[in-house]
Each structure stands twice: as structure tokens, then as C-alpha cells.
Design an enzyme around this catalytic site. Structure first.
Site, short mmCIF file in Angstrom:
data_model
loop_
_atom_site.label_atom_id
_atom_site.label_comp_id
_atom_site.label_asym_id
_atom_site.label_seq_id
_atom_site.Cartn_x
_atom_site.Cartn_y
_atom_site.Cartn_z
N ASP A 150 1.60 40.79 62.50
CA ASP A 150 2.97 40.39 62.21
C ASP A 150 3.24 39.21 63.15
O ASP A 150 3.64 39.39 64.29
CB ASP A 150 3.94 41.54 62.45
CG ASP A 150 5.32 41.26 61.88
OD1 ASP A 150 5.40 40.82 60.72
OD2 ASP A 150 6.32 41.46 62.60
N CYS A 156 8.51 37.14 59.34
CA CYS A 156 9.89 37.34 58.90
C CYS A 156 10.55 35.98 58.69
O CYS A 156 11.71 35.77 59.05
CB CYS A 156 10.67 38.19 59.91
SG CYS A 156 10.82 37.45 61.55
#
Length: 435
Positions: free
Chosen positions: A179, A232
Site C-alpha cells: 500500500d 489512496c
């Protein structure tokens, strides 16, 4: 209304075309929050029965539920018992997509604060090895707290540069999750101040970091292994651009899935997630196994198990003592010499002056049926909060003196030592309930 950078608006108009106005409108909607169940401790069905509620599920994660009031769920004894993790709903997608199975050797490369690692650790169900890494030592401390609160015992929490890891562990992992650091465009709604950092360090800055990191992931993945890359952010340079760059230089990888969660299409702030598979091939030589051996001077630990009537089984070879700290090492353990290690396996407690003092991590890593000396308080009981505030409790004076596992509604919180009806609180001060 959030003041969005003009360059960001122009890029989004190009990407979304006729959907841009819907995207812009999503910033006027409430921020979505969620919790994700910890299947090391409870099933979603058992949780709903316990609390008497049936919250709305997150569509892309069967363990995720929407919640309106994060303050309420963060100030609930069940949260302190590690039954769930508070997580933005879109952020539940990356770990959900990685097909981790019990026994796998798994790396969470950019792991803090722990949302993905706790999900991966729960998938392993105590088997195999989870290495949770974050290059920032201060952020890795928060990661460690969440790993321990979830009752994950087969983990190694470290703070290392991915380049160093790749040099130490080539073709070592079955599954890897990255991530990646990103410009955070998906955070503008929740944290409008992120727009300022975006204008200082935007997609161009972060795409270079991502391309380096994902290359190290490729080096550490076994042939036939699978890797998730996620951000994100919405930037094509960081998302599709990073993956295209990677695949061009790593033809041994294929793109299995590519998912965009857009905030105008789902109840979430948005995420980009890809699943990559490495081709089968010759694996690196198997590394020599860790030299497990029973440590000296471990008897106080076994004396404690007997006193507290703990029935959990321990392989004596996997117990180790470092200084006065006692740990239970995971299977598939690696040589950690030269690595910045925050926690190596399950931290059980300390041996001082020939006596053992148990840790909070030891308590929450147990289940109720592994200890016979139990004091169980309903999660709605005021005494439960008093315990979490590290206050002294008055309990049943017919109980025998000694160590007790303090639970809430059947789920361990920590330890207490009973003396003539007064429970000396052994809940870790650093975990204390904050008023």
C-alpha cells in the site's frame, strides 16, 4: 466546500469526463467510516449478536461494516479487546484482494498504522509468518500496538528500508502487499489539509518512490507468488502509470485484477488496487532454518502458566529470552541480525528476580478457554472501563489470590493480580483508556 488544487481538478476532468460533476459532488457527502472484524477472535455474526445491531456491510469486504460514529466504536471495551479495527471502507480492499492462506509467508511492506497487516494476520490464522514493515520507526510503533491488540502472534514487526529487505530476503515471500506512499488524493475529503502537501509533493514525486518500491517487491516474491499494489490516490501517473512502468520491466508478472474505487460510485473515499502474479520458475535456495532452542532460565514462565492455570501449548524451542523479555517465535523465523526489529513474535512478558510478569500482548493473544483463572466483566459494565483506566477493582472476595485473565464479555483485555478481594491492575499503562 474543499478548495481543490486547479491542476488536480484538470486531471480529474480529463479522467472522468461526464462523471466529473458527480465526483465533485461527492465532497459534499459525509465522510464514510467503517470497522472490520477480527476473525482471530470473533465472527461478524457473533459480533452482531453480542452488540444487538446489524450494521450495513461494506460490499467489497465481507468482514467490513459501515459505522457513523467512530468515537463510539473507539471508546468501547470491545475495541480494546481487539474484536475489530477502525478503517476507512475503501482501505479494506487491498488486503481483501490478496489471497493469503494459513501457512503463507507474507510481507506488508509499507504497513503502518496496521489496517492491512491486521487483516493479513487474521487471514493467516496463526500459521506461517507475517512480516510487517514500515520505514518510519515512529509509525512502526503505532503498527506494533495494533498488531498486538489484534492478538497476532506469528508476526515480525520491523522498520527497514525496502532496499535492505530485498537484499536480505530474495524470493522469500508467498504474498506481498504494497500500500504505497502516494499523493493522497483520496484523503482530500477526510483531511482537506492534504491539498497543501499535494501541491508541495504531488504525483510526480510519489510515482518515483512507488516505482522503486514495487521493484523491490518483485525481487522478494517467490516464483508463482502474488502481490497487491495499491494507493489512496486517483493519479494515473501513480496508479496505472506505475503498473505500466513495472510490467514493462518485469515481463515475468501478469496483471490479474485492476480495481478503482471512486468516491462518486461507492460509499468510500476511494482506492486503486491491483493484483499481480509472478510466473512460476526456479526458486531461490531455501534459507537455513532459525536455530530454535529452549532458553536457559525460562522456568519462571512455566511457573506462571501453572499459577494462572493457562492451558495454551508452547513449543519450548520457540521460546526465547532477550534481556529480560520473553518471546514466542513464529514458525519460518528469519535471522534478524542487522534489522531494526520492534517485535519478534508474541511478546509474553518479563523475567525479573526469578519471577515472571506477563505482558498485555500475552493476555490479548489468548482465548478465554486457554486460561482457567478468569474474571469476566460485561462490556457494558462500568468496572470494565475502570479496569481499562488502570484503576483498582474490588471483586468477589471468595476468589483465591493470584493471577487472573481479565475479560470483557468473554474476550481477554489484560491481567490482574488478586489479593484478598482487591485486584491489582496490570493493564499496560501505554494502552490506558483515555477520558
Amino acid at each position: 466546500m474543499i478548495k481543490l488544487p486547479l491542476k488536480f481538478q484538470e486531471t480529474m476532468k480529463t479522467i472522468l469526463k461526464e462523471d466529473y460533476d458527480k465526483f465533485l459532488e461527492s465532497y459534499s457527502h459525509p465522510v464514510y467510516n467503517g470497522i472490520r472484524m477480527n476473525t482471530l477472535k470473533i465472527t461478524p455474526e457473533a459480533y452482531m449478536e453480542l452488540v444487538g445491531e446489524k450494521p450495513e456491510r461494506v460490499p467489497w469486504n465481507e468482514l467490513g461494516f459501515y459505522c457513523e460514529n467512530t468515537r463510539a466504536v473507539s471508546r468501547n471495551p470491545l475495541y480494546y479487546a481487539g474484536l475489530y479495527y477502525i478503517q476507512e471502507p475503501s482501505a479494506m480492499m487491498p488486503a481483501s484482494l490478496l489471497p493469503v492462506e494459513p501457512g503463507d509467508i507474507v510481507l506488508d511492506m509499507c504497513a503502518a498504522p496496521g489496517g492491512k497487516s491486521t487483516a493479513l494476520g487474521a487471514k493467516l490464522q496463526g500459521e506461517g509468518l507475517l512480516i510487517s514493515n514500515d520505514i518510519s520507526y515512529s509509525r512502526a510503533k503505532a503498527l506494533l500496538r495494533n498488531i498486538e491488540a489484534f492478538g497476532i502472534k506469528n508476526s515480525l514487526v520491523i522498520s527497514e528500508n525496502p532496499k535492505n529487505l530485498a537484499g536480505r530476503l530474495p524470493q522469500f515471500f508467498d504474498k506481498i502487499l504494497i500500500d504505497a506512499p502516494c499523493s493522497g488524493e483520496g484523503m482530500f475529503h477526510k483531511k482537506p489539509s492534504m491539498t497543501e502537501s499535494w501541491e508541495k509533493n504531488g504525483p510526480e514525486f510519489y510515482s518515483e518512490i512507488q516505482r522503486e518500491i514495487i521493484g523491490y517487491g518483485a525481487d522478494m516474491l517467490k516464483p508463482g507468488g502474488m502481490m497487491v499494489f495499491s494507493t489512496c490516490t486517483f493519479s494515473p501517473l501513480e496508479d496505472e502509470g506505475t503498473i505500466a512502468y513495472f510490467l514493462e520491466r518485469h515481463p515475468e508478472f501478469t496483471l490479474e485484477k485492476e480495481i478503482h474505487l471512486w468516491p462518486h460510485e461507492v460509499k468510500g473515499e476511494g482506492h486503486y488496487v491491483t493484483l499481480l502474479r509472478k510466473a512460476e520458475g526456479e526458486e531461490a535456495p531455501v534459507k537455513s532454518s532459525y536455530p530454535y532452542k529452549k532458553p536457559k532460565d525460562i522456568q519462571p514462565f512455566f511457573d506462571f502458566l501453572k499459577e494462572a492455570k493457562i492451558t495454551a501449548a508452547f513449543d519450548e524451542r520457540r521460546l526465547t529470552v532477550s534481556g529480560d523479555h520473553v518471546y514466542y517465535l513464529p514458525e519460518n523465523m528469519i535471522d534478524t541480525n542487522g534489522l531494526r526489529v520492534l517485535r519478534c513474535g508474541w511478546y509474553l512478558g518479563n523475567i525479573k528476580k526469578n519471577r515472571f510478569e506477563p505482558s498485555g500482548a500475552f493476555a490479548v493473544g489468548l482465548s478465554r478457554n486457554e486460561c482457567q483463572n478468569i474474571i469476566d466483566l460485561p462490556y457494558t459494565d462500568a468496572n470494565t472501563v475502570k479496569y481499562l483506566k488502570c484503576e483498582t477493582l474490588e471483586v468477589d472476595d471468595t476468589l483465591k489470590n493470584g493471577w487472573y485473565l481479565i475479560c470483557t464479555s468473554g474476550y481477554p483485555l489484560g491481567w490482574g493480580k488478586l489479593n484478598n478481594g482487591t485486584l491489582k491492575n496490570k493493564y499496560p499503562a501505554g494502552w490506558r483508556w483515555q477520558s
